[in-house]
Scaffold this motif. Structure first.
Motif, PDB file in Angstrom:
ATOM      1  N   VAL A  32       0.857  -1.198   0.000  1.00  0.00           N
ATOM      2  CA  VAL A  32       0.000   0.000   0.000  1.00  0.00           C
ATOM      3  C   VAL A  32       0.884   1.235   0.000  1.00  0.00           C
ATOM      4  O   VAL A  32       1.998   1.232   0.510  1.00  0.00           O
ATOM      5  N   ALA A  33       0.392   2.294  -0.578  1.00  0.00           N
ATOM      6  CA  ALA A  33       1.087   3.590  -0.547  1.00  0.00           C
ATOM      7  C   ALA A  33       0.015   4.650  -0.489  1.00  0.00           C
ATOM      8  O   ALA A  33      -0.677   4.899  -1.465  1.00  0.00           O
ATOM      9  N   GLY A  34      -0.170   5.188   0.677  1.00  0.00           N
ATOM     10  CA  GLY A  34      -1.236   6.164   0.880  1.00  0.00           C
ATOM     11  C   GLY A  34      -0.992   7.424   0.081  1.00  0.00           C
ATOM     12  O   GLY A  34       0.132   7.859  -0.091  1.00  0.00           O
ATOM     13  N   SER A  35      -2.049   7.964  -0.446  1.00  0.00           N
ATOM     14  CA  SER A  35      -1.914   9.247  -1.145  1.00  0.00           C
ATOM     15  C   SER A  35      -2.363  10.339  -0.189  1.00  0.00           C
ATOM     16  O   SER A  35      -3.452  10.281   0.361  1.00  0.00           O
ATOM     17  N   VAL A  36      -1.505  11.275   0.032  1.00  0.00           N
ATOM     18  CA  VAL A  36      -1.786  12.327   1.007  1.00  0.00           C
ATOM     19  C   VAL A  36      -1.875  13.663   0.305  1.00  0.00           C
ATOM     20  O   VAL A  36      -1.046  13.983  -0.535  1.00  0.00           O
ATOM     21  N   PRO A  38      -1.204  17.306   0.329  1.00  0.00           N
ATOM     22  CA  PRO A  38      -0.328  18.149   1.142  1.00  0.00           C
ATOM     23  C   PRO A  38      -1.120  19.225   1.873  1.00  0.00           C
ATOM     24  O   PRO A  38      -2.148  19.695   1.356  1.00  0.00           O
ATOM     25  N   PRO A  39      -0.680  19.599   3.051  1.00  0.00           N
ATOM     26  CA  PRO A  39      -1.418  20.620   3.791  1.00  0.00           C
ATOM     27  C   PRO A  39      -1.341  21.962   3.082  1.00  0.00           C
ATOM     28  O   PRO A  39      -0.426  22.204   2.294  1.00  0.00           O
ATOM     29  N   ARG A 154       7.152  31.445  11.568  1.00  0.00           N
ATOM     30  CA  ARG A 154       6.186  31.880  10.555  1.00  0.00           C
ATOM     31  C   ARG A 154       4.869  32.355  11.156  1.00  0.00           C
ATOM     32  O   ARG A 154       4.083  33.019  10.495  1.00  0.00           O
TER      33      ARG A 154
ATOM     34  N   GLN B 307       6.084  21.179  10.926  1.00  0.00           N
ATOM     35  CA  GLN B 307       5.099  20.997   9.865  1.00  0.00           C
ATOM     36  C   GLN B 307       5.393  19.736   9.046  1.00  0.00           C
ATOM     37  O   GLN B 307       4.475  18.998   8.680  1.00  0.00           O
ATOM     38  N   VAL B 311       3.017  16.422   8.249  1.00  0.00           N
ATOM     39  CA  VAL B 311       2.790  15.838   6.917  1.00  0.00           C
ATOM     40  C   VAL B 311       3.181  14.364   6.928  1.00  0.00           C
ATOM     41  O   VAL B 311       2.457  13.511   6.398  1.00  0.00           O
ATOM     42  N   ASP B 314       0.528  12.362   8.517  1.00  0.00           N
ATOM     43  CA  ASP B 314      -0.605  12.158   7.598  1.00  0.00           C
ATOM     44  C   ASP B 314      -0.302  11.035   6.605  1.00  0.00           C
ATOM     45  O   ASP B 314      -1.165  10.204   6.310  1.00  0.00           O
ATOM     46  N   THR B 315       0.939  11.029   6.098  1.00  0.00           N
ATOM     47  CA  THR B 315       1.324   9.991   5.132  1.00  0.00           C
ATOM     48  C   THR B 315       1.261   8.610   5.775  1.00  0.00           C
ATOM     49  O   THR B 315       0.690   7.672   5.206  1.00  0.00           O
ATOM     50  N   ALA B 318      -2.280   7.537   6.385  1.00  0.00           N
ATOM     51  CA  ALA B 318      -2.955   7.108   5.152  1.00  0.00           C
ATOM     52  C   ALA B 318      -2.534   5.682   4.793  1.00  0.00           C
ATOM     53  O   ALA B 318      -3.375   4.858   4.395  1.00  0.00           O
ATOM     54  N   ASP B 319      -1.243   5.377   4.941  1.00  0.00           N
ATOM     55  CA  ASP B 319      -0.764   4.020   4.638  1.00  0.00           C
ATOM     56  C   ASP B 319      -1.399   2.999   5.581  1.00  0.00           C
ATOM     57  O   ASP B 319      -1.849   1.933   5.147  1.00  0.00           O
ATOM     58  N   THR B 322      -5.104   2.585   4.743  1.00  0.00           N
ATOM     59  CA  THR B 322      -5.320   1.808   3.515  1.00  0.00           C
ATOM     60  C   THR B 322      -5.147   0.317   3.801  1.00  0.00           C
ATOM     61  O   THR B 322      -5.978  -0.507   3.390  1.00  0.00           O
ATOM     62  N   ALA B 323      -4.073  -0.021   4.499  1.00  0.00           N
ATOM     63  CA  ALA B 323      -3.820  -1.439   4.795  1.00  0.00           C
ATOM     64  C   ALA B 323      -4.943  -2.018   5.658  1.00  0.00           C
ATOM     65  O   ALA B 323      -5.414  -3.137   5.410  1.00  0.00           O
TER      66      ALA B 323
END
Lengths: 343, 434
Positions: A32-36, A38-39, A154, B307, B311, B314-315, B318-319, B322-323
């Protein structure tokens, strides 16, 4: 044998006899390779000042301080001060990892009798003086009236604009572009870019490093990197964060680090085998950031700063945090300019 | 029986339905048989063709069964190696999560430190063990991972030493360690891609090997049946016993050999699409989840500069999602997905405390408290599921080739036996002409 059993057997026989060489299912799929997504890019860029705008007002000049500081605990004529007083806390945006200016106090324990604050450093002590001028009391009680909000670089301007913090004490350089977004107090510290080397190094400043074509680490995308570009002979090594530069220096991958001397001093504390050397080759005037529409609060803060310089508290703070790391003794405080016209 | 009757019978058979080709080779043979020649020469032709085909059947059939046996064993080995490499990866990301958790705590939790050391030992011993069994190219990649392990643990120790003194540079060392671990994971994933391909390639080879039993077997059966029918008609006898026995033996070998081979293949495919895929998905989910857990701590360690860690979280989420969704869809076991969702909710609450309310201390308390508890529930359950699916996958794959080595011997001896029976059967008739 029941009819379904016969059918199953028939199907098995058919599969076995007729499909001996077929390629069928029963294989492992790819990982599996999740699609994210981007923020959202929440970085903010502001239009730079034109030459006319820069000439119209000296960025280092703030609003005139109040003639005299009101008595602590109010009531205050200024709406902002009264609101802060009634709320009971001054909300301060700070850095959490800039040693000597704004960093976690590892000796802090909630409710301690000694009045230790959760964060410590020059910036923290300056803003504590502002809080004392509003709420009164002393070091042992003022902690309950300050709400520290650790924020990234920032977020300094957006947090002020949204009103989430009343003041930002975060090694923030005063410049014309930022004056278009927020207001600043008078300058309370003059930093500058220098270099950090290992003790015993033959390099005594940026010129020596440039002459030798030595490798110098600098955070990518920083104003320090822009200044270093003026020395093209230097072999610039960029990293995400200046702490990563210290890792490279300790691992012997670079000969020096360049950055604001205030930040370099914090790195030197973490590694006694290093030292800040050379003259400042840029100037970085620090001010306290305040929302643009809180002019009276800026004037109040400026009055606190004038008092601090006049009664020696500023010098004491410098000696407490920065002698001898940046200087053998406390220098004179930066000139405080208050010529900006009131709106 | 006189010669003329045989000719007449031959002419009748030459115009009858027997001449209809079923396969090209068999049709060609039957047409040759029908075209003429003396009866003894036809008998000799039948005897030689049947015997040669039977020997070919013995050799190719045994080869095919042996190839399926070997391919299934190789697929099982590759699957076991895939699971082992995944376990190494899970231990590595778990160690990284434990290191970052203890860094965030400041004051180390001794139990977490012990777990960290144990996980690193599992990585080290696992790499050596699986490195000795994989192909050379994969072994070289695993050796690279082993070489990086020392660098990783060195950076973590530097981070610990600085953290104990309250120096923020410790976070930089920990970030560097995390980056090294991430590179190691990338390499481990490369090895998994290779092993995944080896599993599938070996299953494909096993699948295709099944054809060798049939490619000669069915034409041979046709020749035996046709020869037997021709002899029955030509010599007006009920049946030639040796040839008929050879045909019967061949039919038995083809049917039961085919069923046995088909059964082993379907067992292997069922194990692959069943417990092995489930074990694979659970391992991937666990790796992604521990990575997310590690990134969670980094969002708090890298204050003001986290940040990229958000991210990364989140990645990883998601993985893992999905699994776990695929696992839920395949097995109806959706509890792991629910447990991970509970953890993800705690994470979101923690981020809200830090990002929206600026209350870092409360965020840390939530991360090391409720969020950790939620994650531990997922970690324990997923460990149990991983063990269960792995045991079932290895057992089912390993037993899928049971009996194939015996079948190989039986097919070889059976094929030779059919050749001998053909020689005997046709020899009986030939002797009648001497």
């Amino acid at each position: 044998m029941t009819r379904p059993s016969r059918r199953r057997l028939g199907a098995t026989l058919s599969a076995a006899l007729l499909c001996a060489g077929c390629v069928s299912g029963g294989r492992l799929p790819d990982a599996v390779a999740g699609s994210v997504v981007p923020p959202d890019d929440n970085s903010v860029s502001y239009p730079a000042c034109t030459a006319d705008e820069a000439a119209a007002n000296n960025p280092l000049s703030s609003f005139a301080p109040l003639d005299s500081l009101p008595s602590p605990e109010g009531p205050f004529d200024d709406e902002t001060l009264q609101e802060i007083f009634e709320r009971g806390t001054l909300r301060v945006g700070i850095s959490a990892d800039t040693l000597l200016f704004g960093a976690r106090n590892l000796e802090y324990v909630a409710g301690n009798a000694e009045g230790r604050l959760a964060y410590e450093g020059f910036d923290i002590d300056v803003v504590t003086q502002v809080a004392l001028a509003i709420f009164g009391g002393d070091q042992t009680t003022i902690g309950s009236h300050i709400e520290f909000v650790a924020i990234p670089y920032r977020d300094r301007i957006p947090k002020l604009q949204s009103g989430e913090v009343d003041v930002v004490a975060h090694t923030m350089t005063i410049n014309c572009t930022r004056w278009k977004q927020i207001a600043f107090s008078a300058e309370y510290f003059r930093a500058g870019q220098r270099v950090l080397v290992l003790k015993g190094s033959s390099y005594d400043g940026i010129d020596a490093l440039a002459a030798a074509g030595a490798s110098v680490c600098v955070p990518d995308g920083s104003t320090n990197q822009e200044a270093l570009a003026l020395y093209p002979e230097v072999d610039a090594v960029t990293v995400v964060d200046i702490s990563d530069c210290l890792v490279l220096l300790q691992q012997g991958s670079v000969a020096a680090i360049t950055g604001d001397d205030t930040v370099l001093a914090g790195l030197a504390v973490q590694d006694p085998a290093t030292v800040v050397v050379g003259e400042q080759f840029t100037e970085e005037p620090y001010g306290l950031g305040i929302a643009a529409d809180r002019v009276d609060f800026v004037r109040f803060v400026n009055a606190v700063l004038v008092e601090m310089v006049d009664d020696g508290r500023w010098e004491s703070l410098y000696e407490k945090w920065l002698v001898p790391l940046l200087a053998a003794e406390a220098p004179a405080a930066p000139d405080q300019l208050h010529d900006r016209p009131l709106p | 029986m006189g010669e003329g009757g045989a000719v007449a019978a031959t002419q009748r058979s030459g115009t009858g339905p027997v001449a209809q080709p079923i396969t090209t080779a068999a049709g060609h043979f039957l047409r040759s048989l029908a075209r003429g020649g003396s009866t003894p020469s036809r008998l000799r032709l039948l005897m030689v063709v049947t015997a040669v085909l039977a020997v070919l059947f013995a050799v190719l059939g045994a080869f095919g069964v042996g190839r399926r046996d070997a391919s299934l064993s190789a697929a099982t080995d590759a699957a076991q190696q895939l699971i082992d490499v995944q376990n190494v990866q899970v231990s590595l990301v778990r160690a990284d999560a434990l290191a970052s958790e203890n860094y965030l705590r400041g004051t180390e939790d001794p139990a977490k430190r012990t777990q960290y050391v144990q996980e690193l030992q599992l990585v080290s011993t696992g790499l050596v063990a699986v490195g000795n069994r994989v192909l050379a190219a994969d072994a070289a990649l695993l050796a690279d991972v082993s070489a990086s392990l020392g660098e990783y643990s060195g950076l973590v120790e530097q981070a610990r030493a600085n953290n104990r003194q309250g120096y923020p540079v410790g976070a930089a060392y920990l970030r560097n360690a995390n980056a090294v671990a991430a590179d190691m994971v990338v390499t481990l994933r490369e090895v998994q891609v290779s092993l995944r391909k080896q599993v599938n390639d070996n299953l494909d080879r096993a699948d295709k090997a099944g054809v060798w039993l049939h490619v000669v077997g069915w034409p041979l059966l046709l020749v035996v049946v046709a020869g037997s029918a021709w002899m029955t008609a030509r010599f007006r006898r009920v049946v030639n016993v040796p040839v008929a026995a050879g045909g019967l033996l061949l039919l038995v070998l083809l049917v039961f050999g085919g069923i046995s081979q088909g059964s082993s293949m379907s067992d292997a495919e069922a194990a692959t699409s069943g417990p092995l895929q489930s074990a694979d998905l659970v391992a991937q989910a666990r790796s992604a989840a521990f990575d997310a857990h590690s990134q969670e701590f980094f969002t708090l360690i890298n204050r003001g500069n986290a940040q990229s860690n958000e991210v990364n979280w989140d990645t990883a989420r998601a993985d893992a999602d999905t699994a776990l969704q695929r696992l839920c869809g395949r097995t109806n076991e959706c509890e792991l997905g629910e447990l991970f969702s509970t953890y993800a909710q705690r994470y979101e609450e923690m981020r809200a405390l830090d990002n929206d309310e600026g209350d870092w201390d409360a965020a840390v308390a939530l991360s090391l408290g409720d969020a950790n508890t939620a994650f531990d529930a997922f970690a324990v359950s997923s460990q149990s599921a991983a063990d269960d699916y792995t045991d079932r996958a290895v057992s089912a794959l390993g037993s899928s080739s049971d009996g194939l080595s015996t079948l190989r011997v039986v097919v070889f001896i059976g094929g030779l036996g059919i050749a001998v029976l053909a020689l005997l059967g046709y020899g009986q008739r030939l002797r009648e002409y001497r």
